[in-house]
Structure formats: C-alpha cells, structure tokens
Design an enzyme around this catalytic site. Sequence first.
Site, short mmCIF file in Angstrom:
data_model
loop_
_atom_site.label_atom_id
_atom_site.label_comp_id
_atom_site.label_asym_id
_atom_site.label_seq_id
_atom_site.Cartn_x
_atom_site.Cartn_y
_atom_site.Cartn_z
N THR A 127 12.55 -39.70 -21.67
CA THR A 127 13.13 -40.62 -20.69
C THR A 127 12.60 -42.05 -20.87
OG1 THR A 127 13.03 -41.16 -18.34
CG2 THR A 127 11.34 -39.70 -19.12
N ASP A 128 13.38 -43.04 -20.41
CA ASP A 128 12.92 -44.43 -20.44
C ASP A 128 11.72 -44.64 -19.53
OD1 ASP A 128 14.30 -44.14 -18.03
OD2 ASP A 128 15.57 -45.91 -18.28
N GLU A 129 11.52 -43.70 -18.58
CA GLU A 129 10.45 -43.90 -17.59
C GLU A 129 9.05 -43.89 -18.21
OE1 GLU A 129 10.93 -42.10 -13.77
OE2 GLU A 129 13.08 -41.82 -14.06
N TYR A 152 5.63 -37.78 -12.76
CA TYR A 152 6.73 -37.30 -13.61
C TYR A 152 6.70 -37.99 -14.97
CZ TYR A 152 11.43 -37.36 -15.65
OH TYR A 152 12.49 -37.30 -16.53
N LYS A 156 5.97 -36.58 -18.82
CA LYS A 156 6.91 -36.71 -19.93
C LYS A 156 6.25 -37.46 -21.10
CE LYS A 156 10.75 -35.68 -20.13
NZ LYS A 156 11.41 -34.42 -20.57
P1 NAD Z 1 17.36 -30.93 -14.19
O1 NAD Z 1 16.23 -31.00 -13.24
O2 NAD Z 1 18.75 -31.04 -13.68
O3 NAD Z 1 17.28 -29.56 -15.01
C1 NAD Z 1 16.09 -29.06 -15.55
C2 NAD Z 1 16.36 -27.64 -16.02
O4 NAD Z 1 15.15 -27.15 -16.62
C3 NAD Z 1 16.72 -26.67 -14.89
O5 NAD Z 1 17.81 -25.86 -15.28
C4 NAD Z 1 15.46 -25.82 -14.73
O6 NAD Z 1 15.73 -24.51 -14.27
C5 NAD Z 1 14.91 -25.84 -16.14
N1 NAD Z 1 13.46 -25.60 -16.19
C6 NAD Z 1 12.49 -26.21 -15.44
N2 NAD Z 1 11.28 -25.72 -15.75
C7 NAD Z 1 11.48 -24.80 -16.74
C8 NAD Z 1 10.62 -23.98 -17.51
N3 NAD Z 1 9.28 -23.98 -17.31
N4 NAD Z 1 11.15 -23.18 -18.46
C9 NAD Z 1 12.50 -23.15 -18.66
N5 NAD Z 1 13.36 -23.89 -17.95
C10 NAD Z 1 12.86 -24.72 -17.01
O7 NAD Z 1 17.06 -32.03 -15.30
P2 NAD Z 1 18.05 -33.04 -16.06
O8 NAD Z 1 18.30 -34.20 -15.20
O9 NAD Z 1 19.16 -32.25 -16.63
O10 NAD Z 1 17.10 -33.52 -17.24
C11 NAD Z 1 17.01 -32.79 -18.46
C12 NAD Z 1 16.02 -33.49 -19.39
O11 NAD Z 1 16.45 -34.81 -19.64
C13 NAD Z 1 14.61 -33.60 -18.80
O12 NAD Z 1 13.68 -33.35 -19.83
C14 NAD Z 1 14.52 -35.03 -18.31
O13 NAD Z 1 13.20 -35.50 -18.36
C15 NAD Z 1 15.41 -35.73 -19.33
N6 NAD Z 1 16.05 -36.96 -18.84
C16 NAD Z 1 16.77 -36.97 -17.67
C17 NAD Z 1 17.39 -38.14 -17.26
C18 NAD Z 1 18.24 -38.18 -16.01
O14 NAD Z 1 18.69 -39.26 -15.61
N7 NAD Z 1 18.52 -37.06 -15.36
C19 NAD Z 1 17.26 -39.31 -18.01
C20 NAD Z 1 16.53 -39.27 -19.20
C21 NAD Z 1 15.92 -38.09 -19.60
#
Ligand code: NAD
Length: 338
Positions: A127-129, A152, A156
């Site tokens: 993530t950009d964060e 968080y 990451k």
């Molecule tokens: P989300 O919270 O919607 O989904 C996370 C998923 O991971 C869920 O299905 C959860 O059940 C699963 N999970 C959590 N812990 C687990 C574990 N120990 N083992 C197996 N599965 C597990 O998240 P998202 O928004 O879809 O983000 C997905 C990825 O993208 C993350 O790594 C996040 O850091 C990154 N990301 C998200 C954004 C955003 O804007 N949402 C932006 C940049 C990067």
Amino acid sequence: MRLLVTGGCGFIGSNFIRDMLARHDGLTIVNLDALTYAGNRQSLADVEAAYADRYVFARGDIANSELALHLFEEHNIEAVVNFAAETHVDRSISDASPFVRTNVAGTQSLLDAARLYGIRRFVHVSTDEVYGTLGPDGKFSEETPLAPNSPYSASKAGADMLVRAAHETYGMDTVITRCSNNYGPFQFPEKLIPLMFSKAVAEEPLPVYGDGLNVRDWIYVIDHCRGVELTLLKGRPGEVYNFGGDAEKPNIEVVRTILAALGKPESLIRFVTDRPGHDRRYAMDFTKATRELGFRPEYDFVRGIRETMDWYRQNGAWLESVQSGAYRQFMDKWYGER
Ligand code: NAD
C-alpha cells in the site's frame, strides 16, 4: 498458469480472481482465505459456479506454512499473489496484534513455504500508506523512504521488508506492488466510500474525520487488479511498483460526490474528531509501472463512483449480509467515541 491467491474473499482479491479467470482460459486459481470478518465466500459465489474446474477455495491462515505447502504440492502451484491482510486502519489503532500476526508473521510464513517448495514468482500486494504522509506538493515514488504512521501501515511496511529480504537473502523472485486507495464493488462497508453510501441511503449522519481535507488518490479496483496482473506477468524480480488512479481528492469532495450521485442533502455530513496520526495527503507517482509494465488506469473517478454506487444499490443483500453483529459493534463503538 497455476496461481495461489491469498485473501481472495476480500475486496480486492475477489475482484482480482473474477477478472483473471474471466480473461485467462488456461489459468487455475487456488484461493487461500481465513474468512475473517472482512472475508466473505459469497463474494465469489458466481465464480465458484462458473469455474468449478479452474477455481478452488481453501479456508486457512497464511501463517500456517504446512497448509500453504500442502496446497502448493496438491495443485502444482507456480506463483503466489498475497492479498491476505488485516486492512482497516481504525481497527489497528484499537488493537494492533492481529495486524502483526497476519501482515508480518503471516507473510513470513507464506514466504517460508514458497521458498521451500520453489514457487517461481511471489507478488506481494502492499500500500501507499507505507510511505507515510505528504505535504501539499510532491508524490510518492518507489524511492521514497518508508515512514509508516499507523499500526496498519507499519505492519505492511514490515511485510514489505521481509519480502525484500527474501529476494536479497535467498534470491527468491519476489515483486512488491504499492497502490493507492481502492474503491469499487465488494468493498467492506467500514471503508470510506461504502460506509458513506450505507449512511447516505439510510439518511443517517455521514461521519467525516477532522476538516475533511485529507487527500487520497483514488483508483477503481479493476485498475489496481490489472496492475497486479501486469506485475505478475512482467515485473522485474526484487522490484517495487507503485500504482495509482491519478484522482487526488479531499475526503469531503468524495463524500459530496456520493451524496450528489444518490440525490441526498449535504446536511447529512457530520465532522467528527480526527483519527489519531491521520496522514494528510497521499499521491502516487506510477511512471515506473507505466514505463516498465504498460500500466495506465482506465477509470476516471466520476465514472468509477457512478458504477460503484449502482453496484451497491443493486447488491443491497450483499451489503446487509456483511454488516454482521461484530461489524456493527466495532463501528458503533468507534464512531460513538468521536
Ligand atoms: P480486505 O480486508 O477486504 O480483505 C482481506 C482478506 O484477507 C479477507 O478476505 C480476509 O478474510 C483475508 N485474511 C485476513 N487475514 C488472513 C489470514 N491470516 N490468512 C488468510 N486470509 C486472511 O482487504 P482489501 O482491501 O481487499 O486489501 C487486500 C490487500 O491489498 C491488502 O494486503 C491491503 O493491504 C492491500 N491494499 C489495499 C488497498 C485498499 O484501498 N483497500 C490499497 C492498497 C493496498
């Protein structure tokens, strides 16, 4: 290709799996997901029905190396895309321990299993964060030093360092993606856009942190998914690629756009005490991804928001089903204190 995707029942992972299976006939995906509060198998019910021969769901924790190893062997997995994470900043402020467990220790366990088995490519979704916060000018590049400000983003950043170390120490073929804020279908309603949609539709007050002027660069989820795909197929080992949507918006503007799209009054906006350590501005320089991978976001913000609002309107049952008792408890307590 035979791919293991982790966290595929979450927001971005479920969009990625659906998009990839629809566009690549020769692709098999195994989805390893622990089904935490944020994971919802229903989000992929259509995929389970349409691709029974090329899609497998396995419930489990990425921190369980033995399970990962077993799945690699059973399905002859070639590559991993690691989406699984605890992702909600406010929850990390309340309790950082699940973030350290999954995002840091879980990523290392998955790397260990991938190395042992000889996975050819490991894409880690970050993530950009991790870069911290910006002033009014400038953008984050891949060279920007990591300076995470929330538990968080710190977790990451820790994972990113472990992925980097796996490449430097063991020569693993790892690549890291760092993307800005995503929005689109299947996003859990604790995040800004679906939260504001739910509140606006119910005509409840819309809680906006601080002065509402914190700026995020918004990207439609499918554009991010295409960036992850390009990284998987073309990224150089050991590299980091930034992705963004070229759509910098203050939160208050996002909220006003949602209210306008839904025909609801701005009097529903309620400013609440700011999130502690709230980063002021994020903006992504993704010229490296454009130059090396051919990445370009296709959705502009207004079109993306319109389609997202339409999707939430048409999928009220999904929204209702994920707003469980535990979800409501956290949200009521968190915003009740502000
Ligand atoms: P989300 O919270 O919607 O989904 C996370 C998923 O991971 C869920 O299905 C959860 O059940 C699963 N999970 C959590 N812990 C687990 C574990 N120990 N083992 C197996 N599965 C597990 O998240 P998202 O928004 O879809 O983000 C997905 C990825 O993208 C993350 O790594 C996040 O850091 C990154 N990301 C998200 C954004 C955003 O804007 N949402 C932006 C940049 C990067």
